[in-house]
Design an enzyme around this catalytic site. Sequence first.
Site: not given
Length: 754
Positions: A13, A86, A88, A90, A309, A311, A356
């Site tokens: 990303e 990432d 997740d 998104e 990570y 988030r 995660h």
Amino acid sequence: MASTKEKMLVIVESPAKSKTIKKILGDKYTIEASYGHVRNLPTKDLGFDIENDFKPTFEIMPDKKKIVDNLNKIAKSMDKIYLASDPDREGEAIAWHVRQVLKVPDEKIYRIVFNEITPNAVKSAIENSREIDMNLVSAQQTRQILDKLVGFKISPLLWKKMKNYRLSAGRVQSVALRMICEREAEIEAFVPVEYWTIEALLKKNKLSLSAELASIKSKTGGKDAKIEIKNQEEADKILEILKKADYKVSKISTRDTKRNPQAPFITSTLQREASNKLGYGVSKTMQIAQKLYEGIELGDDGAVGLITYMRTDSTRISDEAKAAAREYINYNFGEKYYPKTPNEYEKKGKNVQDAHEAIRPSYVEKTPESIKKYLTSEQYKLYKLIWSRFMASQMASANVKNLTIDIEADEYILKSGFSNVVFDGFLKVYRDDEEKEIIEFPDLKIGDDLKLDKIDGIQHFTQPPARYSEASLVKALEEYGIGRPSTYAPIITKIQTKGYVEKIEKSLKPTILGRTLSDQLVEHFKEIMDYKFTASMEDKLDKIAENEAQPVKILNAFWKPFSKTLSDADENMDKVVIDSGVKCPNCGRAMVVKTSRFGKQFLGCSGYPECKTMAPLNSDGNTVIEPPKEVECDEKCEKCNSDMVIKQGPYGKYYQCKNDSCKNRKAIVISTGIKCPKCESEKRDGELIQRRSRYGKMFYGCSKYPDCDFVVWSEPNGEKCPDCGSLLVKKFLKKGNKIACSNKDCKFEKPMEE
């Protein structure tokens, strides 16, 4: 891993990850960035067909066309393409969109995910590549469609009914606004209640201790009654008795307690702790954490991802990380600092995804102090917070001995309490500021007489609930199950940039515009603004991600009642103008609250365009405010050591000495936190600060000026140009914002991340 002859492309990303991943995978791999999403729903219309099961139509974003062309050009010559966005929903959606625009066979494309950018995690991800998880993609698209439905359908209605204001509604942001407005209403409705406490200072020889009146002795031999003092008259009567009373130790009790460590950070707790301990806002915390996750240059080690990570809503820790923590704790602190059985932490809050791990250091051996010289001050402080919290979470509990002394005085009982940390355990690495060091208990025994040295009655009033801070709002959203780790920061940023909420010190206060908007939405869109409804929608999105619910059914169940609500609101909502109660000084008509195209609220004459009178406005919406001539501050004059004040001049704010015989002035330094490249090359510690030229133009120069004359005329973003090594700067242009090289001879540029 792939064979040596194969050519592999990894698409991430963010370009910030590229160096870190390149160092891990080596030259066989080409690393490119998509710079986030490459496709989106059209901006001019809904972008999906409600009558055809909400089928979406995506288009390549205008500023991403060159990026897509470049990715396709590179992908054509590759044997394998790994999508490494990432880990997740998104990120899964970004990977899917990238796959859709790549003109290569699907069998060449693989999805990889890693929770930390370490050699083990990245190489394991490539060895265990998988297909794109379309359940996660569906959940993300359903959220996107729901949000577009709410925003695209309610906002035009608001423009029509509240035409003086540039308003918008959001499925989650509007609920967050409601929470802030309702808290403000609670504060305004609060009626303080008076109460008193009585505190005494008692002595025995050289020993002195403070005690507070706690209860009145039972006349029947039962439990002592807790005492409540409602006013000064009651306090004075008790004080009169206590001033003449004899004081004697009547009871001494001890109690051993354990203080257990807290779980490692998740997104919301990191945001709260960074706010409380470091004073960082939610967005700032996430920006710093993003850099730590993506990789920091650590001298000869190159780019290293320092944290997992950031988030996440899970407190889960991998077995590998637990083992590393155990080894570090036993070696550096001793075996008694590691618990007999490893600490486990339960999931908390609603709708925990547990996708995660918790936020933790990627390498426990990289202590904050060992890498401090490579980090900015802000990066060091946040990394230290994350490292310390994780290590503490794996350590033994602290043992605390509590001592309570009861003191009789006439018919009253006073209490004095002490705490003694007898084994610090996890406090060795993560001690709150208010934690006291080990202290000695007072040498007293039952029956000892004490002498009264001083006694006072202290008046108090009950306090209203505090306004939300960014951190406490995140906590409330999490408790209600509203939003997700990736949405907290954007929600809070949006309601502030839209002018619905303003930050006063650290508190969030709704503006008059925000309160008016919230009232209208609550009245006409009850379900959309309902906390439980919003939280239940998050639960439904989770079920889509787990393949336990169908997106079309959920969207239809939402749309049918929502479309009727829209129709009713259009019919029943009155046109709204916010009257300030102030008369126009030029024509006498009412001054009303308006919003500029930049989101700034002001007072404008209701007779516009005939009368164009305008005035500034404070958050209450009924007071025209003038900028203060001077503001008190903690700064001292370096010439005479007098206090300084902040003043406003034609080129901005500055410090001025209050001493009339001195009147020394100096600029207010706003640091970027970015090291000066010229000083860095000459091994000096200069950093870039915000400055103004004599003509009022903003620029960024070295803090060591005049010894160092380095300047850039656009705001640096902290990165260096991959082509020439010069600083990259932010360019805000009509045709689109971008990141460009500060070296005029270098043509490097890239889109600015949203």
